[in-house]
Write a protein that holds these residues in place. Structure first.
Motif, PDB file in Angstrom:
ATOM      1  N   VAL A  76       0.881  -1.246  -0.130  1.00 33.79           N
ATOM      2  CA  VAL A  76      -0.078   0.197  -0.104  1.00 33.79           C
ATOM      3  C   VAL A  76       0.873   1.456  -0.048  1.00 33.79           C
ATOM      4  CG1 VAL A  76      -1.864   1.337   1.079  1.00 33.79           C
ATOM      5  CG2 VAL A  76      -1.838  -1.161   1.242  1.00 33.79           C
ATOM      6  N   HIS A  77       0.692   2.122  -0.899  1.00 35.01           N
ATOM      7  CA  HIS A  77       1.254   3.329  -0.889  1.00 35.01           C
ATOM      8  C   HIS A  77       0.338   4.437  -1.507  1.00 35.01           C
ATOM      9  CE1 HIS A  77       2.009   2.977  -5.358  1.00 35.01           C
ATOM     10  NE2 HIS A  77       2.247   1.673  -5.059  1.00 35.01           N
ATOM     11  N   LYS A  78       1.060   5.712  -1.734  1.00 35.27           N
ATOM     12  CA  LYS A  78       0.636   6.850  -2.417  1.00 35.27           C
ATOM     13  C   LYS A  78       1.615   7.424  -3.360  1.00 35.27           C
ATOM     14  CE  LYS A  78      -3.160   9.411  -3.510  1.00 35.27           C
ATOM     15  NZ  LYS A  78      -4.123   8.920  -4.287  1.00 35.27           N
ATOM     16  N   SER A  79       2.338   6.703  -4.187  1.00 30.96           N
ATOM     17  CA  SER A  79       3.569   7.187  -4.535  1.00 30.96           C
ATOM     18  C   SER A  79       3.075   8.031  -5.961  1.00 30.96           C
ATOM     19  CB  SER A  79       4.476   6.134  -5.036  1.00 30.96           C
ATOM     20  OG  SER A  79       4.007   5.052  -5.759  1.00 30.96           O
ATOM     21  N   ASN A  80       2.116   7.798  -6.381  1.00 29.42           N
ATOM     22  CA  ASN A  80       1.533   8.808  -7.530  1.00 29.42           C
ATOM     23  C   ASN A  80       1.525  10.238  -7.217  1.00 29.42           C
ATOM     24  OD1 ASN A  80      -0.709   8.128  -5.990  1.00 29.42           O
ATOM     25  ND2 ASN A  80      -2.117   8.786  -7.368  1.00 29.42           N
ATOM     26  N   VAL A  81       1.613  10.514  -5.856  1.00 26.80           N
ATOM     27  CA  VAL A  81       1.442  11.829  -5.178  1.00 26.80           C
ATOM     28  C   VAL A  81       2.857  12.118  -4.402  1.00 26.80           C
ATOM     29  CG1 VAL A  81       0.398  13.671  -3.780  1.00 26.80           C
ATOM     30  CG2 VAL A  81      -0.903  12.141  -4.968  1.00 26.80           C
ATOM     31  N   LEU A  82       3.145  11.324  -3.511  1.00 30.50           N
ATOM     32  CA  LEU A  82       4.263  11.173  -2.638  1.00 30.50           C
ATOM     33  C   LEU A  82       5.459  10.288  -3.436  1.00 30.50           C
ATOM     34  CD1 LEU A  82       2.472  11.066   0.660  1.00 30.50           C
ATOM     35  CD2 LEU A  82       3.378  12.991  -0.134  1.00 30.50           C
ATOM     36  N   SER A  83       5.864  10.786  -4.557  1.00 33.13           N
ATOM     37  CA  SER A  83       6.793  10.025  -5.056  1.00 33.13           C
ATOM     38  C   SER A  83       8.332   9.609  -4.527  1.00 33.13           C
ATOM     39  CB  SER A  83       7.153  10.648  -6.427  1.00 33.13           C
ATOM     40  OG  SER A  83       7.816  12.044  -6.172  1.00 33.13           O
ATOM     41  N   ILE A  84       8.548  10.534  -3.654  1.00 31.62           N
ATOM     42  CA  ILE A  84      10.060  10.298  -2.986  1.00 31.62           C
ATOM     43  C   ILE A  84       9.856   9.214  -1.850  1.00 31.62           C
ATOM     44  CG2 ILE A  84      11.900  11.479  -1.656  1.00 31.62           C
ATOM     45  CD1 ILE A  84      11.714  13.945  -3.448  1.00 31.62           C
ATOM     46  N   ASP A  86       6.890   7.675  -0.336  1.00 30.12           N
ATOM     47  CA  ASP A  86       6.365   6.422  -0.981  1.00 30.12           C
ATOM     48  C   ASP A  86       6.904   5.731  -1.785  1.00 30.12           C
ATOM     49  OD1 ASP A  86       4.487   6.631   1.193  1.00 30.12           O
ATOM     50  OD2 ASP A  86       2.620   6.988  -0.118  1.00 30.12           O
ATOM     51  N   GLY A  87       7.669   6.399  -2.954  1.00 26.20           N
ATOM     52  CA  GLY A  87       8.433   5.754  -3.798  1.00 26.20           C
ATOM     53  C   GLY A  87       9.456   4.833  -3.048  1.00 26.20           C
ATOM     54  N   LEU A  88      10.390   5.628  -2.084  1.00 20.76           N
ATOM     55  CA  LEU A  88      11.153   4.659  -1.435  1.00 20.76           C
ATOM     56  C   LEU A  88      10.640   3.455  -0.666  1.00 20.76           C
ATOM     57  CD1 LEU A  88      14.278   4.211  -0.650  1.00 20.76           C
ATOM     58  CD2 LEU A  88      13.573   5.825   1.372  1.00 20.76           C
ATOM     59  N   TRP A  89       9.248   3.518  -0.001  1.00 21.03           N
ATOM     60  CA  TRP A  89       8.567   2.532   0.499  1.00 21.03           C
ATOM     61  C   TRP A  89       8.474   1.360  -0.163  1.00 21.03           C
ATOM     62  CZ3 TRP A  89       7.010   0.217   4.666  1.00 21.03           C
ATOM     63  CH2 TRP A  89       5.810  -0.499   4.571  1.00 21.03           C
ATOM     64  N   ARG A  90       7.745   1.664  -1.697  1.00 16.71           N
ATOM     65  CA  ARG A  90       7.486   0.710  -2.437  1.00 16.71           C
ATOM     66  C   ARG A  90       8.659   0.015  -3.254  1.00 16.71           C
ATOM     67  NH1 ARG A  90       7.688   1.988  -7.876  1.00 16.71           N
ATOM     68  NH2 ARG A  90       6.316   0.129  -8.351  1.00 16.71           N
ATOM     69  N   GLU A  91       9.438   0.757  -3.478  1.00 14.78           N
ATOM     70  CA  GLU A  91      10.807   0.242  -4.156  1.00 14.78           C
ATOM     71  C   GLU A  91      11.626  -0.773  -3.220  1.00 14.78           C
ATOM     72  OE1 GLU A  91      12.733   3.604  -5.225  1.00 14.78           O
ATOM     73  OE2 GLU A  91      11.377   4.173  -6.880  1.00 14.78           O
ATOM     74  N   THR A  92      11.725  -0.370  -1.881  1.00 18.24           N
ATOM     75  CA  THR A  92      12.192  -1.265  -0.933  1.00 18.24           C
ATOM     76  C   THR A  92      11.628  -2.433  -0.573  1.00 18.24           C
ATOM     77  OG1 THR A  92      13.001   0.701  -0.181  1.00 18.24           O
ATOM     78  CG2 THR A  92      13.292  -1.207   1.496  1.00 18.24           C
ATOM     79  N   VAL A  93      10.270  -2.365  -0.646  1.00 20.74           N
ATOM     80  CA  VAL A  93       9.587  -3.654  -0.068  1.00 20.74           C
ATOM     81  C   VAL A  93       9.613  -4.529  -1.511  1.00 20.74           C
ATOM     82  CG1 VAL A  93       7.194  -4.620   0.273  1.00 20.74           C
ATOM     83  CG2 VAL A  93       8.015  -2.412   1.377  1.00 20.74           C
ATOM     84  N   ARG A  94       9.535  -3.956  -2.493  1.00 24.44           N
ATOM     85  CA  ARG A  94       9.715  -4.695  -3.757  1.00 24.44           C
ATOM     86  C   ARG A  94      11.016  -5.591  -3.999  1.00 24.44           C
ATOM     87  NH1 ARG A  94       5.486  -4.283  -7.736  1.00 24.44           N
ATOM     88  NH2 ARG A  94       6.560  -5.532  -8.979  1.00 24.44           N
ATOM     89  N   ARG A  95      11.893  -4.856  -3.530  1.00 27.12           N
ATOM     90  CA  ARG A  95      13.537  -5.245  -3.581  1.00 27.12           C
ATOM     91  C   ARG A  95      13.666  -6.517  -2.545  1.00 27.12           C
ATOM     92  NH1 ARG A  95      16.119  -0.946  -1.988  1.00 27.12           N
ATOM     93  NH2 ARG A  95      15.507   0.020  -3.894  1.00 27.12           N
ATOM     94  N   ASP A 108       2.871 -13.984  -4.420  1.00 29.57           N
ATOM     95  CA  ASP A 108       2.618 -12.961  -5.322  1.00 29.57           C
ATOM     96  C   ASP A 108       2.628 -11.790  -4.454  1.00 29.57           C
ATOM     97  OD1 ASP A 108       2.087 -14.896  -7.150  1.00 29.57           O
ATOM     98  OD2 ASP A 108       0.045 -14.918  -6.859  1.00 29.57           O
ATOM     99  N   ILE A 109       2.834 -10.490  -5.472  1.00 31.97           N
ATOM    100  CA  ILE A 109       2.727  -9.308  -4.783  1.00 31.97           C
ATOM    101  C   ILE A 109       1.885  -8.413  -5.679  1.00 31.97           C
ATOM    102  CG2 ILE A 109       4.923  -9.226  -3.633  1.00 31.97           C
ATOM    103  CD1 ILE A 109       6.176  -7.629  -6.053  1.00 31.97           C
ATOM    104  N   GLU A 110       1.229  -7.793  -5.203  1.00 29.00           N
ATOM    105  CA  GLU A 110       0.402  -6.497  -6.009  1.00 29.00           C
ATOM    106  C   GLU A 110       0.635  -5.111  -5.375  1.00 29.00           C
ATOM    107  OE1 GLU A 110      -3.623  -7.251  -6.049  1.00 29.00           O
ATOM    108  OE2 GLU A 110      -3.891  -7.268  -3.718  1.00 29.00           O
ATOM    109  N   GLU A 111       0.224  -4.106  -6.003  1.00 27.93           N
ATOM    110  CA  GLU A 111       0.218  -2.700  -5.328  1.00 27.93           C
ATOM    111  C   GLU A 111      -1.127  -2.200  -5.491  1.00 27.93           C
ATOM    112  OE1 GLU A 111       3.415  -0.238  -6.596  1.00 27.93           O
ATOM    113  OE2 GLU A 111       4.668  -1.742  -7.183  1.00 27.93           O
ATOM    114  N   GLN A 112      -1.326  -1.274  -4.205  1.00 26.28           N
ATOM    115  CA  GLN A 112      -2.650  -0.786  -4.276  1.00 26.28           C
ATOM    116  C   GLN A 112      -2.595   0.779  -3.492  1.00 26.28           C
ATOM    117  OE1 GLN A 112      -5.531  -2.877  -4.912  1.00 26.28           O
ATOM    118  NE2 GLN A 112      -6.397  -0.787  -5.321  1.00 26.28           N
ATOM    119  N   LEU A 113      -3.051   1.984  -4.220  1.00 28.38           N
ATOM    120  CA  LEU A 113      -2.751   3.004  -3.824  1.00 28.38           C
ATOM    121  C   LEU A 113      -3.856   3.293  -2.700  1.00 28.38           C
ATOM    122  CD1 LEU A 113      -3.165   5.344  -7.058  1.00 28.38           C
ATOM    123  CD2 LEU A 113      -1.038   4.935  -5.569  1.00 28.38           C
TER     124      LEU A 113
END
Length: 243
Positions: A76-84, A86-95, A108-113
């Motif tokens: 879960v994130h809001k990286s379409n607005v908080l790109s830095i 929440d961007g770090l959050w989603r990228e780290t979890v995916r890594r 399996d993984i998925e993302e959700q705003l």
């Protein structure tokens, strides 16, 4: 569903300032902190728990399994607005997922705003297995999820660190009903079971879960939050009797 909430940072570091501009107008600034380390820890916990839940489900009969798919983690994130942040959050979890072959092959993984997450959670709660979210989003989602099952008084949680764990209900304190013997004890009882489970006492935890579920299934012992008249003591005694 199981919600993994990072619990040390985000806006909850409480670094806020109340300032005044050159025209005398007040404005407030809050610092939001997201670190790679805390994000990775939350991701590691989410994927680990997804595999543990899958192993537990495989011990059940097929008709008892609510979730019948491959284990799945929703980021879960809001990286379409908080790109830095929440961007770090989603990228780290995916890594974390990509770097561990066990996670990559078996979960399996998925993302959700976060806004659509809340919408889907109420519309399609059965679409989610494990959810992992930054601190504030996790706070909101976990309270919202409690409404799906009828009461905050039913939902357990645990704060889990590297070297310790603390079991506690999701609901926190309720000073307005202190001393009235009407609080629902099920969340606290289930939180104790989660603590036992975390420390390796899986059979003892399972016995507590079964006892609490049995009391709820009977329908006789409901505190006021569930529309009943039973007291805290009565519900607790009923669970202990079944144990």
């Amino acid at each position: 569903m199981l919600i993994i909430r990072e619990n040390t940072e985000c806006l909850y570091i409480k670094q806020e300032e109340l300032l005044t501009d050159e025209n005398g107008n007040k404005y407030a600034v809050a610092t939001r902190k997201i670190t790679e380390r805390a994000s990775a820890r939350a991701g590691q916990m989410a994927f680990t728990m997804a595999l543990q839940r899958d192993a537990m489900r495989k011990t059940l009969e097929p008709e008892q399994r609510i979730w019948k798919n491959k284990p799945r983690v929703t980021i879960v994130h809001k990286s379409n607005v908080l790109s830095i942040t929440d961007g770090l959050w989603r990228e780290t979890v995916r890594r974390v997922h990509e770097s561990n072959p066990d996670f990559k092959d078996r979960v399996d993984i998925e993302e959700q705003l976060v806004d659509s997450m809340v919408y889907r959670m109420f519309r399609e709660p059965d679409a989610f297995d494990v959810i992992v979210a930054p601190n504030m989003y996790g706070d909101i989602i976990s309270d919202g999820a409690a409404a799906l099952v009828g009461s905050l008084g039913l939902v357990p949680s645990a704060n889990v660190g590297d070297n310790f764990a603390v079991g506690e209900p999701v609901h926190g304190s309720a000073p307005d009903i202190a001393g009235k013997n009407i609080a629902n004890p099920i969340a606290a009882i289930r939180s104790a079971a989660m603590l036992l489970e975390n420390k390796g006492y899986a059979e003892a935890a399972a016995a507590i879960y079964r006892a609490a579920d049995s009391v709820l299934d009977e329908g006789k012992w409901s505190t006021p939050d569930l529309g009943g008249t039973a007291t805290t003591t009565q519900v607790t005694d009923a669970v202990c009797k079944r144990l």
